[in-house]
Design an enzyme around this catalytic site. Structure first.
Site, mmCIF file in Angstrom:
data_model
loop_
_atom_site.group_PDB
_atom_site.id
_atom_site.type_symbol
_atom_site.label_atom_id
_atom_site.label_comp_id
_atom_site.label_asym_id
_atom_site.label_seq_id
_atom_site.Cartn_x
_atom_site.Cartn_y
_atom_site.Cartn_z
ATOM 1 C CE LYS A 163 -4.087 -2.064 0.533
ATOM 2 N NZ LYS A 163 -5.205 -1.924 -0.404
ATOM 3 C CE LYS A 262 -10.679 -5.625 -4.158
ATOM 4 N NZ LYS A 262 -10.522 -4.493 -3.216
#
Ligand code: OSB
Ligand code: MG
Length: 368
Positions: A163, A262
């Site tokens: 991240k 997703k």
């Protein structure tokens, strides 16, 4: 599909280690397990992947529970269906709320496959026996991130995602690259930047990243196209893609070269497959994203990622990545960098009832 009951379980489990992004630190994961049982006593399972707070998308566990119990399940009671895709059509009368819809739709897919004694992967057209496994490092210090990468390398993962945000990017990635020059590495910004950061983001081309995921805001489709024109590193979109139409627009505009699919984010397996099919036709590679989810959603991800267009390792890590004990049997394991695609009926995993009870916060039973 002759449904007799839908049961919803709100569960809560602590993560082994906090999951840190610039938007939120997740310490305890709440989620919703959806169990749809038919008149023959066969159950299909799905999972609502909204978080406790609306940091990733606008949905939360509470809004999902409201939409499921007061709106989606009553719609299913009024409209009997024979295929999960009919549920998707019925749910079109309800705006957005994709995670709530997906939780229920996924349970219907599992039940539908089980009724035919076929694996979910085979029912949706999966072609792989095993899928490549990637893992996410979400730590707010370089030292911790390096330690985690070291550990995950020993477990054989094939792709590493870190991240990033304006406070932790160039030097952070440089340090990782200095330790791991050839690591299959990518960075996810979760919209931490704007187009004003163009020159800064261009410098990230130095690191030979596989891709940079969602650098700009979810609705910055035009801005992502401008950024992609100026960067060598492929842009991958996550939060921006919640419908098939979003995927079409992003690809046509050149906003990305890769898409993270997703099922939870796009309203279920049906929409995920539609996006996959379009990307395959347009030669845009896709991979299956993760939601720090429990084993039920992970199991659905494994079946989804067996489709031919999923050519990049996704966020499909072992149950032990996040959990002391998962809610499924057997737990998800990674062997030599791969996860096997189950051949048993449905999602191919059963519920660990004891664990489910341990982590259960509330349970709602709706009889048809
Ligand atoms: O942006 O991909 C994301 C987890 C929760 C919410 C959003 C994201 C993530 C991840 C995947 O990065 C973590 C995982 O489940 O492996
Ligand atoms: Mg992401």
């Amino acid at each position: 599909m002759n449904i007799s009951t839908v049961q919803l379980y709100v569960i809560k489990m602590p993560l082994k280690i906090p999951f840190q992004t610039h938007l939120e630190t997740v310490i305890d994961r709440e989620g919703i397990i959806v169990q749809v049982t038919d008149v023959d006593g066969i159950s299909g399972y799905g999972e609502g992947v909204a978080f406790t707070t609306p940091w990733y998308t606008e949905e939360t566990v509470k809004t999902s529970m409201h939409v499921l119990t007061d709106i989606l399940i009553p719609l299913l009671q009024k409209n009997p269906i024979s295929h999960p895709e009919e549920a998707t059509n019925i749910f079109k009368s309800v705006k957005r709320n994709f995670m709530a819809k997906a939780g229920l739709e996924m349970a219907l897919w599992d039940l539908y496959a089980k009724k035919q004694s076929k694996s979910l992967a085979s029912v949706i057209g999966g072609t792989r026996q095993k899928i490549s496994s990637g893992v996410v490092v979400a730590a707010d210090s370089t030292v911790v991130a390096l330690k985690q990468i070291e550990k995950f390398l020993s477990e054989g993962y094939q792709r590493y995602k870190v991240k990033i945000n304006p406070k932790q990017d160039y030097d952070f990635l440089a340090e990782i690259r200095s330790h791991f020059p050839d690591l299959p590495l990518m960075a996810d910004a979760n919209s931490a930047y704007s187009l004003k950061d163009l020159d800064h983001l261009k410098r990230l081309d130095d690191f030979n990243l596989l891709m940079i995921e969602q650098p700009l805001a979810a609705d910055d489709i035009i801005e992502h196209a401008m950024l992609q024109k100026n960067m060598k590193t492929p842009i991958c979109l996550d939060e921006s893609i919640v419908t098939f139409e979003d995927a079409k627009q992003a690809i046509e505009l050149g906003s990305c070269r890769v898409i993270n699919i997703k099922a939870g984010r796009v309203g279920g397996i049906g929409e995920a497959k539609k996006i996959h099919d379009y990307c395959l036709e347009k030669e845009v590679p896709v991979w299956c994203g993760g939601m720090i989810e429990f084993g039920i959603s992970r199991a659905h991800n494994i079946s989804l990622a067996s489709l031919p267009g999923f050519t990049i390792p996704g966020d499909i890590s072992a149950s032990t990545r996040f959990w002391e004990e998962d809610i499924i049997y057997p737990e998800i394991t990674v062997n030599g960098g791969y996860v096997n695609v189950p051949t048993e009926p449905g999602i191919g995993f059963t519920i660990n009832e004891k664990r489910l009870k341990q982590v259960q916060q509330t349970k709602v039973v709706i009889n048809f």
